[in-house]
Design a protein around this motif. Structure first.
Motif, mmCIF file in Angstrom:
data_model
loop_
_atom_site.group_PDB
_atom_site.id
_atom_site.type_symbol
_atom_site.label_atom_id
_atom_site.label_comp_id
_atom_site.label_asym_id
_atom_site.label_seq_id
_atom_site.Cartn_x
_atom_site.Cartn_y
_atom_site.Cartn_z
ATOM 1 N N PHE A 60 -13.900 32.168 28.852
ATOM 2 C CA PHE A 60 -13.109 33.290 28.346
ATOM 3 C C PHE A 60 -11.770 32.811 27.795
ATOM 4 O O PHE A 60 -11.306 33.290 26.765
ATOM 5 N N ARG A 61 -11.153 31.864 28.486
ATOM 6 C CA ARG A 61 -9.901 31.288 27.984
ATOM 7 C C ARG A 61 -10.108 30.649 26.619
ATOM 8 O O ARG A 61 -9.327 30.858 25.688
ATOM 9 N N ALA A 62 -11.161 29.852 26.513
ATOM 10 C CA ALA A 62 -11.435 29.157 25.256
ATOM 11 C C ALA A 62 -11.709 30.151 24.130
ATOM 12 O O ALA A 62 -11.176 30.011 23.022
ATOM 13 N N LEU A 63 -12.523 31.168 24.399
ATOM 14 C CA LEU A 63 -12.841 32.154 23.367
ATOM 15 C C LEU A 63 -11.594 32.909 22.915
ATOM 16 O O LEU A 63 -11.404 33.142 21.711
ATOM 17 N N MET A 64 -10.740 33.269 23.861
ATOM 18 C CA MET A 64 -9.533 34.010 23.491
ATOM 19 C C MET A 64 -8.548 33.124 22.723
ATOM 20 O O MET A 64 -7.886 33.598 21.797
ATOM 21 N N CYS A 65 -8.447 31.853 23.084
ATOM 22 C CA CYS A 65 -7.567 30.941 22.338
ATOM 23 C C CYS A 65 -8.069 30.744 20.914
ATOM 24 O O CYS A 65 -7.291 30.762 19.954
ATOM 25 N N VAL A 66 -9.383 30.579 20.766
ATOM 26 C CA VAL A 66 -9.967 30.453 19.432
ATOM 27 C C VAL A 66 -9.754 31.749 18.646
ATOM 28 O O VAL A 66 -9.447 31.720 17.444
ATOM 29 N N ALA A 67 -9.883 32.889 19.324
ATOM 30 C CA ALA A 67 -9.677 34.171 18.663
ATOM 31 C C ALA A 67 -8.235 34.330 18.184
ATOM 32 O O ALA A 67 -7.998 34.851 17.083
ATOM 33 N N VAL A 68 -7.273 33.889 18.980
ATOM 34 C CA VAL A 68 -5.870 33.977 18.559
ATOM 35 C C VAL A 68 -5.637 33.116 17.321
ATOM 36 O O VAL A 68 -5.028 33.563 16.339
ATOM 37 N N ILE A 69 -6.134 31.892 17.348
ATOM 38 C CA ILE A 69 -5.956 30.987 16.202
ATOM 39 C C ILE A 69 -6.659 31.545 14.965
ATOM 40 O O ILE A 69 -6.092 31.560 13.866
ATOM 41 N N LEU A 70 -7.878 32.033 15.146
ATOM 42 C CA LEU A 70 -8.625 32.577 14.014
ATOM 43 C C LEU A 70 -7.990 33.864 13.484
ATOM 44 O O LEU A 70 -8.004 34.109 12.269
#
Length: 185
Positions: free
Chosen positions: A80-90
Motif C-alpha cells: 500500500f505504501r508503494a502504490l500510494m507513493c507511485v500514485a503521488v508521483i504519477l
C-alpha cells in the motif's frame, strides 16, 4: 472556447485529486479505533496510517510514532505504501502534462496532433493514478470491515474507517473524472 474551459476544469479537478492523493498518503487516519459495546467514555483514540501510529489522549494530547522498521511491516502495508507513493508521483506527472497540454492549446493552433498527445497522456495518467489510489484505499476498507465483523478479532483490536480512506475515495473520483475529461478530447 468550450474545449478550453473543459481543459481548465479538468486541470482544476486533477489538481484537487493530486492534493487529495498526497493528503491520503501522509494522513495517519487510515484505521481509527472503534468504540464498541457500552464503553462510551474513551480516553484514548488510536490512529493507524501508512507511515505512523498516533494516540490521542482525551483529544488534548497527540503522540505519533513512525514505524520502526520497514522489514517489520506486514506485506500488505508495504504494498500500500508503494502504490500510494507511485500514485503521488504519477499524479504530479499527470498534472504537469495537463498544464503543458492546456498551455500549448491556448498558445498555438498550428499542430493540434502534438497538443492532443499531451492531453491524452495526461488523461491516461490521471486514470491510472485514480486506479492506483483506489486499490490500497478499498483494500484497507475491506480488511477493516472484515475484521470488524469477525468474532475472532478481540474488541480492542477492531478498527473503523478513517478519514484518509474517504479522502482517498474522493481523490480517486476526482482523478478519474479529470482523466475522463482529458481522454475525451
Amino acid at each position: 472556447m468550450a474545449c478550453g474551459v473543459l481543459q481548465i476544469t479538468g486541470l482544476i479537478i486533477g489538481g484537487a485529486g493530486m492534493i487529495g492523493t498526497l493528503a491520503a498518503t501522509v494522513m495517519p487516519q487510515w484505521k481509527v479505533s472503534a468504540h464498541i459495546d457500552s464503553n462510551i467514555v474513551v480516553f484514548e483514540t488510536t490512529w493507524e496510517g501508512l507511515w505512523m501510529d498516533c494516540i490521542s489522549h482525551m483529544g488534548i494530547r497527540l503522540q505519533c510514532k513512525f514505524y520502526d522498521s520497514v522489514l517489520a511491516l506486514p506485506p500488505p502495508l508495504e504494498v500500500f505504501r508503494a502504490l500510494m507513493c507511485v500514485a503521488v508521483i504519477l499524479s504530479i506527472i499527470s498534472f504537469l502534462l495537463a498544464i503543458v497540454g492546456v498551455n500549448y492549446t491556448h498558445r498555438t493552433k498550428e499542430d493540434p496532433g502534438a497538443i492532443s498527445i499531451f492531453i491524452l497522456a495526461a488523461g491516461i495518467a490521471f486514470l491510472l493514478t485514480g486506479i492506483l489510489v483506489l486499490i490500497p484505499v478499498s483494500w484497507t476498507a475491506g480488511i477493516i470491515i472484515h475484521d470488524f465483523y469477525d468474532p475472532k478479532v478481540p474488541t480492542p483490536l477492531k478498527r473503523e474507517l478513517g478519514a484518509a480512506l474517504y479522502v482517498g475515495w474522493a481523490s480517486t473520483a476526482l482523478l478519474i473524472a479529470a482523466g475522463a475529461m482529458y481522454c475525451s478530447f
